[in-house]
Design a protein around this motif. Structure first.
Motif, PDB file in Angstrom:
ATOM      1  N   LEU A 109       0.744  -1.279  -0.013  1.00 18.58           N
ATOM      2  CA  LEU A 109      -0.133   0.003  -0.110  1.00 18.58           C
ATOM      3  C   LEU A 109       0.920   1.178  -0.024  1.00 18.58           C
ATOM      4  O   LEU A 109       1.679   1.381   0.881  1.00 18.58           O
ATOM      5  CB  LEU A 109      -0.924  -0.275   1.266  1.00 18.58           C
ATOM      6  N   PRO A 110       1.059   1.801  -1.080  1.00 20.22           N
ATOM      7  CA  PRO A 110       1.968   2.992  -1.197  1.00 20.22           C
ATOM      8  C   PRO A 110       1.869   4.166  -0.165  1.00 20.22           C
ATOM      9  O   PRO A 110       0.501   4.537   0.062  1.00 20.22           O
ATOM     10  CB  PRO A 110       1.654   3.297  -2.736  1.00 20.22           C
ATOM     11  N   SER A 111       2.848   4.986   0.055  1.00 19.02           N
ATOM     12  CA  SER A 111       2.711   6.180   1.007  1.00 19.02           C
ATOM     13  C   SER A 111       2.526   7.305   0.394  1.00 19.02           C
ATOM     14  O   SER A 111       2.283   8.292   0.784  1.00 19.02           O
ATOM     15  CB  SER A 111       3.701   6.086   2.001  1.00 19.02           C
ATOM     16  N   ALA A 112       2.765   7.223  -1.107  1.00 22.68           N
ATOM     17  CA  ALA A 112       2.415   8.508  -1.926  1.00 22.68           C
ATOM     18  C   ALA A 112       1.892   8.152  -3.271  1.00 22.68           C
ATOM     19  O   ALA A 112       1.944   6.740  -3.731  1.00 22.68           O
ATOM     20  CB  ALA A 112       3.849   9.086  -2.256  1.00 22.68           C
ATOM     21  N   SER A 113       1.173   9.004  -3.918  1.00 16.96           N
ATOM     22  CA  SER A 113       0.353   8.573  -4.965  1.00 16.96           C
ATOM     23  C   SER A 113       1.223   8.488  -6.203  1.00 16.96           C
ATOM     24  O   SER A 113       0.854   7.802  -7.296  1.00 16.96           O
ATOM     25  CB  SER A 113      -0.604   9.797  -5.311  1.00 16.96           C
ATOM     26  N   CYS A 114       2.577   9.151  -6.340  1.00 20.13           N
ATOM     27  CA  CYS A 114       3.334   8.956  -7.430  1.00 20.13           C
ATOM     28  C   CYS A 114       3.972   7.777  -7.853  1.00 20.13           C
ATOM     29  O   CYS A 114       4.373   7.640  -9.118  1.00 20.13           O
ATOM     30  CB  CYS A 114       4.366  10.273  -7.348  1.00 20.13           C
ATOM     31  N   TYR A 115       4.165   6.879  -7.029  1.00 23.96           N
ATOM     32  CA  TYR A 115       5.024   5.677  -7.274  1.00 23.96           C
ATOM     33  C   TYR A 115       4.206   4.903  -8.380  1.00 23.96           C
ATOM     34  O   TYR A 115       4.995   4.607  -9.081  1.00 23.96           O
ATOM     35  CB  TYR A 115       5.206   4.911  -6.129  1.00 23.96           C
ATOM     36  N   ALA A 116       2.984   4.768  -8.292  1.00 23.30           N
ATOM     37  CA  ALA A 116       2.039   4.245  -9.408  1.00 23.30           C
ATOM     38  C   ALA A 116       2.175   4.902 -10.798  1.00 23.30           C
ATOM     39  O   ALA A 116       2.309   4.149 -11.865  1.00 23.30           O
ATOM     40  CB  ALA A 116       0.694   4.148  -9.168  1.00 23.30           C
ATOM     41  N   VAL A 117       2.454   6.218 -10.600  1.00 27.78           N
ATOM     42  CA  VAL A 117       2.772   7.143 -12.069  1.00 27.78           C
ATOM     43  C   VAL A 117       4.073   6.402 -12.647  1.00 27.78           C
ATOM     44  O   VAL A 117       4.097   6.360 -13.849  1.00 27.78           O
ATOM     45  CB  VAL A 117       2.453   8.336 -11.840  1.00 27.78           C
ATOM     46  N   TYR A 118       5.033   6.251 -11.877  1.00 27.82           N
ATOM     47  CA  TYR A 118       6.284   6.162 -12.365  1.00 27.82           C
ATOM     48  C   TYR A 118       6.246   4.543 -13.005  1.00 27.82           C
ATOM     49  O   TYR A 118       6.732   4.161 -13.998  1.00 27.82           O
ATOM     50  CB  TYR A 118       7.523   6.334 -11.432  1.00 27.82           C
ATOM     51  N   LEU A 119       5.718   3.597 -11.979  1.00 27.22           N
ATOM     52  CA  LEU A 119       5.644   2.240 -12.560  1.00 27.22           C
ATOM     53  C   LEU A 119       4.727   2.264 -13.904  1.00 27.22           C
ATOM     54  O   LEU A 119       5.150   1.248 -14.584  1.00 27.22           O
ATOM     55  CB  LEU A 119       5.183   1.340 -11.317  1.00 27.22           C
ATOM     56  N   ASP A 120       3.663   2.872 -13.854  1.00 32.79           N
ATOM     57  CA  ASP A 120       2.684   2.738 -15.120  1.00 32.79           C
ATOM     58  C   ASP A 120       3.600   3.260 -16.563  1.00 32.79           C
ATOM     59  O   ASP A 120       3.213   2.734 -17.534  1.00 32.79           O
ATOM     60  CB  ASP A 120       1.626   3.780 -14.851  1.00 32.79           C
ATOM     61  N   HIS A 121       4.524   4.140 -16.526  1.00 34.74           N
ATOM     62  CA  HIS A 121       5.346   4.586 -17.580  1.00 34.74           C
ATOM     63  C   HIS A 121       6.646   3.839 -17.740  1.00 34.74           C
ATOM     64  O   HIS A 121       7.328   4.213 -18.696  1.00 34.74           O
ATOM     65  CB  HIS A 121       5.813   6.149 -17.256  1.00 34.74           C
ATOM     66  N   GLU A 122       6.765   2.668 -17.026  1.00 33.08           N
ATOM     67  CA  GLU A 122       7.838   1.969 -17.181  1.00 33.08           C
ATOM     68  C   GLU A 122       8.153   1.374 -18.655  1.00 33.08           C
ATOM     69  O   GLU A 122       7.333   1.144 -19.287  1.00 33.08           O
ATOM     70  CB  GLU A 122       7.705   0.836 -16.065  1.00 33.08           C
TER      71      GLU A 122
END
Length: 307
Positions: A109-122
């Motif tokens: 469960l991430p502590s910030a919203s931006c982690y998912a953005v970087y992983l989505d752009h991998e």
């Protein structure tokens, strides 16, 4: 103006002591108004709104050194092990499932919203001026939970820049000015302070650079950080193989983050209650912003969901 209350409007919520307070109609309306406003800032700057999953593979977060850098905040999730459900049952005394009742925890469960953005752009190539805005549930283990100030689960709006070094830097400069102007119009005294998020190997050359040039600045009301501007240089570009279409090199990233419940805490403490805080926000929007017409128009009308 001096603070007129010392406890949050959610005081007494059944989940407050465990970091899971609820919001009534007034707080929900103000949270949506704030989120609409911050989202509109991002969209006006060219950001594409996106929706990210609430859970991420723990293996992906581990690749980003999340569990090395933030072990004290980490929260993971695991399903029940159906093969052991007869032997390892829920314990009413502790209110917990025993560890051996669970399958290995493969979700974070991430502590910030931006982690998912970087992983989505991998693995993608991006333009030099890419912008994305998301809002999501975030989770942080805290030693002590306190109303809307410190929660186990909370919502964070982020506006994320992915692209050239200049783009990432200009993004933070522009939104630093915007946050400062909005706070001034709110009569909400904020101070900007350098902070440290350990995105880099503590013993490496980038860690030395971080100490010389901080990668994170927080905007604090009293002792509470309610917004931050963060640069990660090319850390996520490297780790997630996000490259620039213009050069083929790794993308630089930065993000602007708004802890929505923390804004509620600061505004109600400053202005004395939900009605006064809402009036202050509407007045500040009118004074500083021509891009949040939709936020003003929707306030008081049919509620839109905030994830």
């Amino acid at each position: 103006m001096t603070p007129t209350i010392t406890t949050g409007p959610t005081s007494g919520s059944p989940g407050e002591q465990s970091g899971l307070p609820s919001l009534g109609p007034e707080g929900t309306a103000l949270l949506r108004l704030l989120d609409d406003t911050f989202e509109s800032w991002g969209v006006a700057a060219g950001a594409s709104p996106m929706t990210m999953p609430p859970l991420l593979p723990a293996a992906d977060l581990a690749r980003l050194d999340y569990y090395e850098n933030f072990p004290h905040q980490a929260v993971v999730a695991a399903p029940l092990d159906m093969d052991r459900r007869e032997d390892s049952t829920f314990c009413g005394e502790t209110g917990c499932f025993p560890c051996d009742a669970l399958q290995p925890a493969a979700l974070g469960l991430p502590s910030a919203s931006c982690y998912a953005v970087y992983l989505d752009h991998e693995g993608r190539q991006v333009q030099d001026t890419t912008l994305v805005t998301v809002v999501g549930w975030c989770f942080r283990k805290e030693r002590v939970y306190e109303g809307l100030r410190r929660q186990l689960g909370f919502r964070m709006r982020e506006i994320v820049a992915i692209g050239s070094r200049e783009h990432a830097e200009e993004h933070l400069c522009a939104f630093t000015d915007r946050i400062t102007a909005f706070a001034r119009a709110l009569d909400l005294p904020l101070r900007k302070e350098a902070a440290s998020d350990p995105f880099f190997d503590k013993g490496g050359s980038k860690a030395v650079l971080q100490r010389l040039s901080p990668v994170k600045h927080e905007f604090l009301y009293e002792d509470l950080a309610i917004a931050s501007v963060n640069t990660h240089r090319n850390f996520f570009g490297d780790r997630c193989n996000i490259s620039l279409a213009s050069t083929g090199g790794p993308a630089f990233t930065s993000c602007v983050a708004f802890g929505l419940e923390r804004w509620l805490s600061a505004l109600t403490r400053r202005h004395g209650g939900w009605d006064a805080a809402t009036h202050a926000v509407l007045k500040a929007i009118s004074a500083t912003d021509t891009t949040s017409t939709s936020a003003r128009a929707s306030h008081g009308g049919p509620a839109r969901p905030v994830v």
